[in-house]
Structures are given as structure tokens and as C-alpha cells.
Scaffold this motif. Sequence first.
Motif, PDB file in Angstrom:
ATOM      1  N   THR A 110       1.627   7.053  -0.923  1.00 56.57           N
ATOM      2  CA  THR A 110       2.507   8.110  -1.427  1.00 56.57           C
ATOM      3  C   THR A 110       1.775   8.976  -2.453  1.00 56.57           C
ATOM      4  O   THR A 110       1.999  10.193  -2.528  1.00 56.57           O
ATOM      5  CB  THR A 110       3.764   7.480  -2.061  1.00 56.57           C
ATOM      6  OG1 THR A 110       4.422   6.679  -1.071  1.00 56.57           O
ATOM      7  CG2 THR A 110       4.722   8.552  -2.557  1.00 56.57           C
ATOM      8  N   HIS A 111       0.898   8.347  -3.233  1.00 57.29           N
ATOM      9  CA  HIS A 111       0.134   9.090  -4.242  1.00 57.29           C
ATOM     10  C   HIS A 111      -0.723  10.182  -3.594  1.00 57.29           C
ATOM     11  O   HIS A 111      -0.957  11.232  -4.215  1.00 57.29           O
ATOM     12  CB  HIS A 111      -0.741   8.115  -5.027  1.00 57.29           C
ATOM     13  CG  HIS A 111      -1.600   8.794  -6.057  1.00 57.29           C
ATOM     14  ND1 HIS A 111      -1.089   9.328  -7.215  1.00 57.29           N
ATOM     15  CD2 HIS A 111      -2.947   9.018  -6.096  1.00 57.29           C
ATOM     16  CE1 HIS A 111      -2.068   9.856  -7.926  1.00 57.29           C
ATOM     17  NE2 HIS A 111      -3.214   9.679  -7.277  1.00 57.29           N
ATOM     18  N   LYS A 112      -1.178   9.945  -2.351  1.00 53.98           N
ATOM     19  CA  LYS A 112      -1.982  10.930  -1.637  1.00 53.98           C
ATOM     20  C   LYS A 112      -1.136  11.758  -0.661  1.00 53.98           C
ATOM     21  O   LYS A 112      -1.670  12.508   0.158  1.00 53.98           O
ATOM     22  CB  LYS A 112      -3.115  10.248  -0.862  1.00 53.98           C
ATOM     23  CG  LYS A 112      -4.172   9.625  -1.752  1.00 53.98           C
ATOM     24  CD  LYS A 112      -5.394   9.198  -0.953  1.00 53.98           C
ATOM     25  CE  LYS A 112      -6.114  10.386  -0.365  1.00 53.98           C
ATOM     26  NZ  LYS A 112      -7.368  10.026   0.337  1.00 53.98           N
ATOM     27  N   GLY A 113       0.161  11.597  -0.745  1.00 53.22           N
ATOM     28  CA  GLY A 113       1.037  12.358   0.134  1.00 53.22           C
ATOM     29  C   GLY A 113       1.001  11.875   1.576  1.00 53.22           C
ATOM     30  O   GLY A 113       1.305  12.650   2.496  1.00 53.22           O
ATOM     31  N   ILE A 156      -8.036   5.732   1.675  1.00 55.69           N
ATOM     32  CA  ILE A 156      -9.057   6.314   0.809  1.00 55.69           C
ATOM     33  C   ILE A 156      -9.797   7.441   1.505  1.00 55.69           C
ATOM     34  O   ILE A 156     -10.037   8.502   0.926  1.00 55.69           O
ATOM     35  CB  ILE A 156     -10.042   5.224   0.343  1.00 55.69           C
ATOM     36  CG1 ILE A 156      -9.336   4.251  -0.609  1.00 55.69           C
ATOM     37  CG2 ILE A 156     -11.261   5.841  -0.341  1.00 55.69           C
ATOM     38  CD1 ILE A 156     -10.195   3.094  -1.056  1.00 55.69           C
ATOM     39  N   HIS A 157     -10.157   7.237   2.776  1.00 52.77           N
ATOM     40  CA  HIS A 157     -10.963   8.223   3.497  1.00 52.77           C
ATOM     41  C   HIS A 157     -10.121   9.187   4.343  1.00 52.77           C
ATOM     42  O   HIS A 157     -10.662  10.102   4.956  1.00 52.77           O
ATOM     43  CB  HIS A 157     -11.987   7.517   4.397  1.00 52.77           C
ATOM     44  CG  HIS A 157     -12.923   6.634   3.634  1.00 52.77           C
ATOM     45  ND1 HIS A 157     -13.848   7.119   2.744  1.00 52.77           N
ATOM     46  CD2 HIS A 157     -13.070   5.286   3.634  1.00 52.77           C
ATOM     47  CE1 HIS A 157     -14.537   6.112   2.219  1.00 52.77           C
ATOM     48  NE2 HIS A 157     -14.082   4.987   2.747  1.00 52.77           N
ATOM     49  N   GLY A 158      -8.817   8.969   4.391  1.00 52.28           N
ATOM     50  CA  GLY A 158      -7.973   9.831   5.209  1.00 52.28           C
ATOM     51  C   GLY A 158      -7.628  11.132   4.500  1.00 52.28           C
ATOM     52  O   GLY A 158      -7.696  11.254   3.271  1.00 52.28           O
ATOM     53  N   ALA A 159      -7.266  12.111   5.292  1.00 49.82           N
ATOM     54  CA  ALA A 159      -6.873  13.406   4.742  1.00 49.82           C
ATOM     55  C   ALA A 159      -5.485  13.306   4.119  1.00 49.82           C
ATOM     56  O   ALA A 159      -4.605  12.607   4.630  1.00 49.82           O
ATOM     57  CB  ALA A 159      -6.889  14.463   5.846  1.00 49.82           C
ATOM     58  N   GLU A 160      -5.300  14.004   3.012  1.00 54.64           N
ATOM     59  CA  GLU A 160      -4.008  13.982   2.329  1.00 54.64           C
ATOM     60  C   GLU A 160      -2.940  14.677   3.167  1.00 54.64           C
ATOM     61  O   GLU A 160      -3.235  15.497   4.038  1.00 54.64           O
ATOM     62  CB  GLU A 160      -4.141  14.644   0.958  1.00 54.64           C
ATOM     63  CG  GLU A 160      -5.083  13.910   0.010  1.00 54.64           C
ATOM     64  CD  GLU A 160      -5.127  14.556  -1.370  1.00 54.64           C
ATOM     65  OE1 GLU A 160      -4.414  15.560  -1.579  1.00 54.64           O
ATOM     66  OE2 GLU A 160      -5.877  14.039  -2.238  1.00 54.64           O
ATOM     67  N   PHE A 220       0.807  -1.218   0.000  1.00 60.17           N
ATOM     68  CA  PHE A 220       0.000   0.000   0.000  1.00 60.17           C
ATOM     69  C   PHE A 220       0.845   1.275   0.000  1.00 60.17           C
ATOM     70  O   PHE A 220       0.303   2.375   0.004  1.00 60.17           O
ATOM     71  CB  PHE A 220      -0.925   0.012   1.235  1.00 60.17           C
ATOM     72  CG  PHE A 220      -2.138  -0.859   1.091  1.00 60.17           C
ATOM     73  CD1 PHE A 220      -3.291  -0.371   0.497  1.00 60.17           C
ATOM     74  CD2 PHE A 220      -2.123  -2.167   1.541  1.00 60.17           C
ATOM     75  CE1 PHE A 220      -4.419  -1.173   0.369  1.00 60.17           C
ATOM     76  CE2 PHE A 220      -3.235  -2.979   1.418  1.00 60.17           C
ATOM     77  CZ  PHE A 220      -4.396  -2.487   0.824  1.00 60.17           C
ATOM     78  N   GLN A 221       2.154   1.128  -0.010  1.00 59.01           N
ATOM     79  CA  GLN A 221       3.020   2.298   0.094  1.00 59.01           C
ATOM     80  C   GLN A 221       2.845   3.239  -1.093  1.00 59.01           C
ATOM     81  O   GLN A 221       2.792   4.471  -0.942  1.00 59.01           O
ATOM     82  CB  GLN A 221       4.490   1.860   0.198  1.00 59.01           C
ATOM     83  CG  GLN A 221       5.425   2.973   0.623  1.00 59.01           C
ATOM     84  CD  GLN A 221       5.147   3.426   2.060  1.00 59.01           C
ATOM     85  OE1 GLN A 221       5.149   2.622   2.979  1.00 59.01           O
ATOM     86  NE2 GLN A 221       4.890   4.717   2.235  1.00 59.01           N
TER      87      GLN A 221
END
Length: 420
Positions: free
Chosen positions: A305-308, A341-345, A300-301
Motif C-alpha cells: 500500500t505504501h507504494k500504491g 521492491i522492484h515492481g512499478a508503483e 506485506f499489505q
Amino acid sequence: MKLQNYTTSYFAGVLLVLLSIWAVIFYLEMLDEIYDSLDDGLENQKMLVIQRAKEQTDILNKPEFDDGSYTIKKVSPNYGLQFKDTYRDTLMYMQNEDDFEPVRMLESVFKLDNSYYKIKIVTSMVEEDDLIEDLLFSLIMLYLGLIVSILLLNNFILKKIWNPFYLLLNQLKDFRIDKDKTITTSPSKIDEFNLLNKRIEQMLGKSVESYNSQKQFIENAAHELQTPLAISINKLELLVENNNLTEDQIAMIASALNNLEGLTRMNKSLLLLSKIENSQYDDDETVNLAEISKELIEDFQDLATHKGMKINFVEAGSLNISMNRQLARVLISNLFKNAIIHGAEENTIEVKVSNDKFSVSNAGRTEALNPDKIFSRFQSIRTSKRSNGIGLAISKAITERYNLNLNYEFTGRHNFYITR
């Protein structure tokens, strides 16, 4: 408490009440018989003393009990005419006991030669204290004897009678609908047990039949859906490659592809959830959630990383659980995916493992989610098109399958944790 012992406890309680009531009645009846016998003896002794006084007038003046069990003294005619025979209990000093002991006394008046004489006659009686003590001891022995008899009867005779019931109960305890086709019942001379066996066999037969039908339907439905979905997606992808399409047509095809891909993921998720609820996953083994977490964090790394996001893993222990390894990976994957998915970037996902707890927390919405609905199907907050709303429901089903606890709490961060 087993049914046999539960029944025995009721018998013991009822016997204790009945024996207590019976003991009081028996005691009163015994005292009545004793007093009646003593009074008859005193009356007979009075008649003998009066007869002797007629023959030996020297005993008409005997005021003390020094040399006998009676006293006689002269009284006035008025006193003698008004006096009535009385029986009463009293105490008298006994030299052999060197103590005062209870006696039964009769007081009466008789007439001899125109003179009236008062006579007191005493006789020893059974001490009430000794009587109560002996009676209580006898009742305790009787009660213990009855209880022992009931226990022997319960464990050697009634146990044999209840054997068909316990045989059925033991089989039901270990019965698994996904493996066992039927159970073996034992015939009994008791109609109720035979009826119970018959109804259980019928119910289990229908349950196994329904389970097999449902299992086959789910497998067939999932298989039949996957094929047309895959074909549709493939044809749409080929259609997109056509250079003659306008941008609007390409956008419409892309939307259709997204919906079909979402339907494919949902179909797989529902199939997985159904298999979990129907206990179709076996081959349990001891899995280490810390080791599985490390493996999945690497997978899942890239998404994080895609979402910072950063995934911070803290290993404070080794949580070992006996379960299917594939389901363990699905459980942790869903929690990771939910946090990403639901976490803040541009935030950190905290993953902690101890000897008795596994937790995943992330920053996100500033208010708490509804804990009564968060684990229900299609009830999660969907902020991504790739979320089908049943990931947490699958995780909950897995934990319930293995008697684990999956809970949610909000402490400024959204925290999902698993405990035994």
C-alpha cells in the motif's frame, strides 16, 4: 540397469556373436566330414560294382536306377580316356518319400575287356535343410542354456561376491552429511572392494570434518558479527539524539546507520543461505502454499500500500509440498518482497496458486532480466537500499533443496513461478 545385469547383457551379446561364428564353422566342418564319408562310401561301392561286373557281365548294360543304386552303360574309348571321376549333389525321386530327395552321385569310367563303361553310383545323404534346422535348434538350446547358467551364476554366486559393493552403495544412497558421521563397510576378499571401502571412509571422514568446521565457522562468524553490529547501531542511534550535532553530522551518522543495517540484513541472509545449502533445516511437513500465501499477503499489505500497489490473489488449486514450513515462508516472502521492491508503483501484483504451479508477477522494467544471472548472488537489479541482492538466490537454493523448479519469464510482466 544394475551393474550385474549390465555385465550379463554384454556376456549375452558376446556369446551370441561367438556362437554364430562357431555355428558357421561347425556347419561347414560337419558338411565336409559328411561329404568325405559319403565319397569314401561311393568309391568303395564303385569298386564292388566293378568287381561284380567282371563276374556277371549281364549288368554291364544297366541304364536306369530301377532296381539298384547304380547304372552302367558303354562309352567310346575317347570319352573314357578323357573322363575324370566326379562327385556331385543331385535330386532323385524316392518312392517311399513320394518326393525328390538329395543324393550324392559318383560318375566314373572303367575298362573291361578292351571296352569302356561309364558307371553312376548314388547314395542318399542327410538333407541340408534338416541339418541346418537341427543345428539351429541345438545352438538356440545351447545359447539359452548358457544364458540361464550365467543368470544363475550372476544372481547366486556373483551377487554374493558383489555384496560388499552394494552394501556400500546402499549406505551412500541414504547418507546425509549433516546427520551421519560414518558408514559401515563390509570386509571382502577382493582387494579392489577393500580399497574402495578404505577410500570412501577417508573421503567421508574428511567431508564430515570439513562440514562441521564450516558449520561452526558460519555460526560463530554470524554470532560474532551480530554483536558488534548491534552495538555500533545502538551507539550511533544514541549519538543522533545528541542536540549538539550539526545537520551534516547527523546525515553522515544516518548514512552509517543505513550501511550497518544493510550489513546486518546481508549477514542474516548469507547465514540463512549457507544453512539451506548445508541442509541444516529438517522437520519437513506437508505445507500448503496457498495458505502460506494468504498469511504473508496480510503481512506485506502495508508495504504494498505504501507504494500504491495492490496484491491480487487467485487460488485455483491447492499446491501441497513436503518441506520445512519456515523455509516455505522464506521462499514466498522473498518472491513477494522482490515483486514489491522492484515492481512499478501504482500497479497490481498477481499471485496465482494451482495444483501444480505457484506464480508471482509484477510490472516493472520494460525489458526482460537475464535469466542466467537473476538467481545468482548479488546479480539482481537493485532498485532499493533495502535489497541486498541475494533474496532470489535464497529462493533458488530452497527450491533446489526440495527438488522444485523456480523459473523466470517475461511476458510484458516479470513472472516468477514454482513447479514440481
